[in-house]
Write a protein that holds these residues in place. Sequence first.
Motif, PDB file in Angstrom:
ATOM      1  N   ARG A  83      45.159  36.366  32.001  1.00 45.55           N
ATOM      2  CA  ARG A  83      43.852  36.567  31.380  1.00 45.55           C
ATOM      3  C   ARG A  83      43.972  37.598  30.262  1.00 45.55           C
ATOM      4  O   ARG A  83      44.581  38.639  30.429  1.00 45.55           O
ATOM      5  N   LYS A  99      30.708  51.914  31.968  1.00 44.87           N
ATOM      6  CA  LYS A  99      29.561  51.034  31.816  1.00 44.87           C
ATOM      7  C   LYS A  99      28.277  51.760  32.193  1.00 44.87           C
ATOM      8  O   LYS A  99      28.231  52.478  33.180  1.00 44.87           O
ATOM      9  N   PRO A 124      48.580  46.497  27.841  1.00 41.13           N
ATOM     10  CA  PRO A 124      49.765  47.189  27.341  1.00 41.13           C
ATOM     11  C   PRO A 124      50.853  47.408  28.400  1.00 41.13           C
ATOM     12  O   PRO A 124      52.028  47.489  28.052  1.00 41.13           O
ATOM     13  N   ASN A 153      41.610  39.856  27.909  1.00 45.57           N
ATOM     14  CA  ASN A 153      40.247  40.340  27.726  1.00 45.57           C
ATOM     15  C   ASN A 153      40.047  40.722  26.267  1.00 45.57           C
ATOM     16  O   ASN A 153      40.598  41.722  25.791  1.00 45.57           O
ATOM     17  N   TRP A 203      47.667  41.015  18.612  1.00 50.20           N
ATOM     18  CA  TRP A 203      48.262  41.385  19.906  1.00 50.20           C
ATOM     19  C   TRP A 203      48.087  40.240  20.913  1.00 50.20           C
ATOM     20  O   TRP A 203      49.028  39.841  21.588  1.00 50.20           O
ATOM     21  N   HIS A 204      46.892  39.704  20.983  1.00 45.83           N
ATOM     22  CA  HIS A 204      46.619  38.622  21.936  1.00 45.83           C
ATOM     23  C   HIS A 204      47.446  37.373  21.597  1.00 45.83           C
ATOM     24  O   HIS A 204      47.975  36.709  22.487  1.00 45.83           O
ATOM     25  N   VAL A 248      46.403  40.685  31.238  1.00 42.14           N
ATOM     26  CA  VAL A 248      47.546  41.213  30.497  1.00 42.14           C
ATOM     27  C   VAL A 248      47.065  42.340  29.587  1.00 42.14           C
ATOM     28  O   VAL A 248      46.073  42.187  28.876  1.00 42.14           O
ATOM     29  N   SER A 260      42.766  43.295  37.256  1.00 39.64           N
ATOM     30  CA  SER A 260      42.292  43.744  35.942  1.00 39.64           C
ATOM     31  C   SER A 260      43.168  44.893  35.468  1.00 39.64           C
ATOM     32  O   SER A 260      44.299  44.675  35.045  1.00 39.64           O
ATOM     33  N   GLY A 261      42.644  46.114  35.595  1.00 43.46           N
ATOM     34  CA  GLY A 261      43.410  47.284  35.170  1.00 43.46           C
ATOM     35  C   GLY A 261      44.721  47.427  35.937  1.00 43.46           C
ATOM     36  O   GLY A 261      45.690  47.979  35.413  1.00 43.46           O
ATOM     37  N   ALA A 293      46.888  45.314  33.774  1.00 42.81           N
ATOM     38  CA  ALA A 293      46.773  45.566  32.329  1.00 42.81           C
ATOM     39  C   ALA A 293      47.271  46.965  31.933  1.00 42.81           C
ATOM     40  O   ALA A 293      47.984  47.113  30.954  1.00 42.81           O
ATOM     41  N   VAL A 294      46.881  47.959  32.713  1.00 45.69           N
ATOM     42  CA  VAL A 294      47.258  49.333  32.340  1.00 45.69           C
ATOM     43  C   VAL A 294      47.929  50.097  33.476  1.00 45.69           C
ATOM     44  O   VAL A 294      48.371  51.227  33.292  1.00 45.69           O
ATOM     45  N   HIS A 354      39.404  44.175  24.293  1.00 46.50           N
ATOM     46  CA  HIS A 354      40.396  45.192  23.968  1.00 46.50           C
ATOM     47  C   HIS A 354      41.446  44.630  23.020  1.00 46.50           C
ATOM     48  O   HIS A 354      41.723  43.446  23.030  1.00 46.50           O
ATOM     49  N   ASN A 355      42.002  45.520  22.234  1.00 49.13           N
ATOM     50  CA  ASN A 355      43.136  45.195  21.367  1.00 49.13           C
ATOM     51  C   ASN A 355      42.803  44.176  20.263  1.00 49.13           C
ATOM     52  O   ASN A 355      41.675  43.708  20.158  1.00 49.13           O
TER      53      ASN A 355
HETATM   54  N1  LIG Z   1      44.485  43.876  25.846  1.00 49.01           N
HETATM   55  C1  LIG Z   1      44.285  45.121  26.289  1.00 49.01           C
HETATM   56  N2  LIG Z   1      44.678  46.178  25.541  1.00 49.01           N
HETATM   57  C2  LIG Z   1      44.475  47.432  25.966  1.00 49.01           C
HETATM   58  N3  LIG Z   1      43.893  47.763  27.125  1.00 49.01           N
HETATM   59  C3  LIG Z   1      43.478  46.768  27.914  1.00 49.01           C
HETATM   60  C4  LIG Z   1      43.640  45.399  27.533  1.00 49.01           C
HETATM   61  N4  LIG Z   1      43.109  44.625  28.487  1.00 49.01           N
HETATM   62  C5  LIG Z   1      42.648  45.463  29.434  1.00 49.01           C
HETATM   63  N5  LIG Z   1      42.865  46.761  29.088  1.00 49.01           N
HETATM   64  C6  LIG Z   1      42.562  47.959  29.874  1.00 49.01           C
HETATM   65  O1  LIG Z   1      42.474  47.608  31.254  1.00 49.01           O
HETATM   66  C7  LIG Z   1      41.211  47.978  31.781  1.00 49.01           C
HETATM   67  C8  LIG Z   1      40.754  46.948  32.775  1.00 49.01           C
HETATM   68  O2  LIG Z   1      40.629  45.701  32.192  1.00 49.01           O
HETATM   69  P1  LIG Z   1      39.303  44.821  32.287  1.00 49.01           P
HETATM   70  O3  LIG Z   1      38.752  44.936  33.663  1.00 49.01           O
HETATM   71  O4  LIG Z   1      39.637  43.501  31.781  1.00 49.01           O
HETATM   72  O5  LIG Z   1      38.318  45.491  31.226  1.00 49.01           O
HETATM   73  P2  LIG Z   1      37.003  46.380  31.327  1.00 49.01           P
HETATM   74  O6  LIG Z   1      37.370  47.609  32.102  1.00 49.01           O
HETATM   75  O7  LIG Z   1      36.685  46.637  29.907  1.00 49.01           O
HETATM   76  O8  LIG Z   1      35.968  45.546  32.022  1.00 49.01           O
HETATM   77  C9  LIG Z   1      40.310  48.157  30.578  1.00 49.01           C
HETATM   78  O9  LIG Z   1      39.310  49.093  30.781  1.00 49.01           O
HETATM   79  C10 LIG Z   1      41.252  48.610  29.489  1.00 49.01           C
HETATM   80  O10 LIG Z   1      41.407  50.003  29.571  1.00 49.01           O
END
Ligand SMILES: Nc1ncnc2c1ncn2[C@@H]1O[C@H](COP(=O)(O)OP(=O)(O)O)[C@@H](O)[C@H]1O
Length: 584
Positions: free
Chosen positions: A114, A239, A94, A116, A124-125, A92, A415-416, A419-420, A119-120
């Motif tokens: 999930r 990374k 934005p 993470n 918010w969480h 989850v 993931s992203g 999430a985004v 972030h944030n």
């Molecule tokens: N709670 C959050 N608030 C803002 N952005 C988030 C959040 N969770 C995930 N993201 C965004 O989604 C991308 C992918 O998430 P994730 O794979 O969990 O993290 P990361 O890329 O740091 O390993 C992150 O790089 C980040 O830009």
Amino acid sequence: MASFTSDLSLIPKPLPKTLRKTISRVSLSRKIVPFNRLKPKGLTMHVASAVIEPKTEETEEFLSLGFDVVTEAELAEKGFLGLRKTKLVCTVGPACCSYEELWKLAMGGMNVARLNMCHNTKEWHRDVIRKIKKLNSEQGFCVSVMIDTEGSQIHVADHGAPSSVKAEDGSIWFFTTEQFEGCRPFTVQASYEGFAEGIKEGDELVVDGGMATFKVIERIGNDLRCKCIDPGLLLPRAKLSFWRDGKLVDKHHELPTLSTKFDTDLISSIVMLYELQDWSDIEFGISEGVDFIAMSFVKDADAVNHLKNYLSTKNKFIKVLAKIESLESLHKLEEIVEASDGIMVARGDLGVEIPLEQIPTVQEDIINLCRQLNKPVIVASQLLESMIEYPTPTRAEVADVSEAVRQYADALMLSGESAVGSFGEKALSVLRMASSRMELWSREENHQSSVPQHKLGISLPDQIAEQICNCASQMANNLGVDAVFVYTRHGQMASLLSRNRPNPPIFAFTDEKSTQMALNLQWGVIPILVDLSDDMDDNINKTTDLIKAKAMLKEGDTVLIVSDVIPTGSTPTVYQSLQVKIIS
Ligand SMILES: Nc1ncnc2c1ncn2[C@@H]1O[C@H](COP(=O)(O)OP(=O)(O)O)[C@@H](O)[C@H]1O
Ligand SMILES: C=C(OP(=O)(O)O)C(=O)O
Ligand SMILES: [K+]
Ligand SMILES: [Mg+2]
């Protein structure tokens, strides 16, 4: 031979003409059944037109049976064998944090949300967790919550710009630990003070597992001046890894598994005891009542045991998942799997630490080991990466997802993408459709994965439980039963059944909320919360009658029943049982 039908076959007919058109191509389109329509008359709706509807008497009624709305609708639509077995986890962020957006993901089959903690903010969480709990209690969903600790993100670097920046061949870049606002040309901020420690001139700095590569030309204090030798894109929060003579410079062993950056007074006492950090995330998870804590950069079994001991002293039934994302964790894989309650194959960071071409085989080895040792396993990162920007996946991504399903992973993670990304719900529907298709193919082609040979049980009751589950799974397949029912307090027999990956779905009836939420991650298990009495016949009759009354079971259906509930107060002699019931 499996029948070759278009993917439209997975969608109940009749479909409105307009909808047929939209899904004619690869048909990875989402479909949604309004949650309060218990028996949709073959019609599915697009998310776009779905609205949150108030609870009805019918929803109230099945809430008392502990069935979640999504399974109920799926069952009515596709029957027992059509229920999806592979579980889905969504990160989850934005792009999906409003109540409505979370509702759509829950409708789309999200089993675990999930968060993470990298972030944030905590606020918010907290807000997201509360919304999910509200969806569960008020709308009849059953979505578990996982927090993912920050861990030692030693090598996150940010160039400060909102989107990617190109590094050209031969360009000179400065990697610094100096903190500044905004962006400076050719400058990247590293998140960790000692990121350049031990790094020498001539070492290679690799960004995101090979997006771009730099050679270190000078070390100035904590900072590095580097020349780009393999051009590519630098994403925000990329990374970094260092390589020397073709080998990874392993910096993780210098760091604790969990980072220390918060709540120093709270931590200090605990750190001395357990040498663990990231306690702020963990305390947060405990106070918000999460179901899973995923530990980043786990190095060995001790790290997992520390956290598990801590949780048990607090009487918290939170499951601890170990993320396999470093070279070191691969070296100690077996002890880590044994110690933890589940595993995440965290391919994002793993791909930074080992050559990318090794990821597929490492993934399969981890999944197999997890099945041997009876631990649920999630495959994570970049499953549908291109869908962060585009509405359709690449063929390679769909193949990757299907491969993880064929390998019998318990769960797949976004993931992203969620999430985004702009197409989170669609990405979820791709996972759903691709996993249903691969599960069907595996079943029809009889690609039965054999019963794990590894014997787990040491005590006699544990051995009996294991043998019953192995036999029950085989019987379920041979007899072609419609469903397996398991009555379980702590979920042990449900997971032993799941480990065998039988054809019919496993309905796990439990009276423990924490068991229900934990089983959400296990392949093929539908956890249902009910009151269980000491009288097993009574439990069986009550639950089958309730399900029959909902027309989910009919006369002639066969159910294989396994139980491991220990009657309270009596001496446990033989308390596990196996029986087949033909519904009359
Ligand atoms: N709670 C959050 N608030 C803002 N952005 C988030 C959040 N969770 C995930 N993201 C965004 O989604 C991308 C992918 O998430 P994730 O794979 O969990 O993290 P990361 O890329 O740091 O390993 C992150 O790089 C980040 O830009
Ligand atoms: C899931 C992962 O961890 P995170 O997103 O926290 O880096 C990963 O590295 O694949
Ligand atoms: K993390
Ligand atoms: Mg990671």
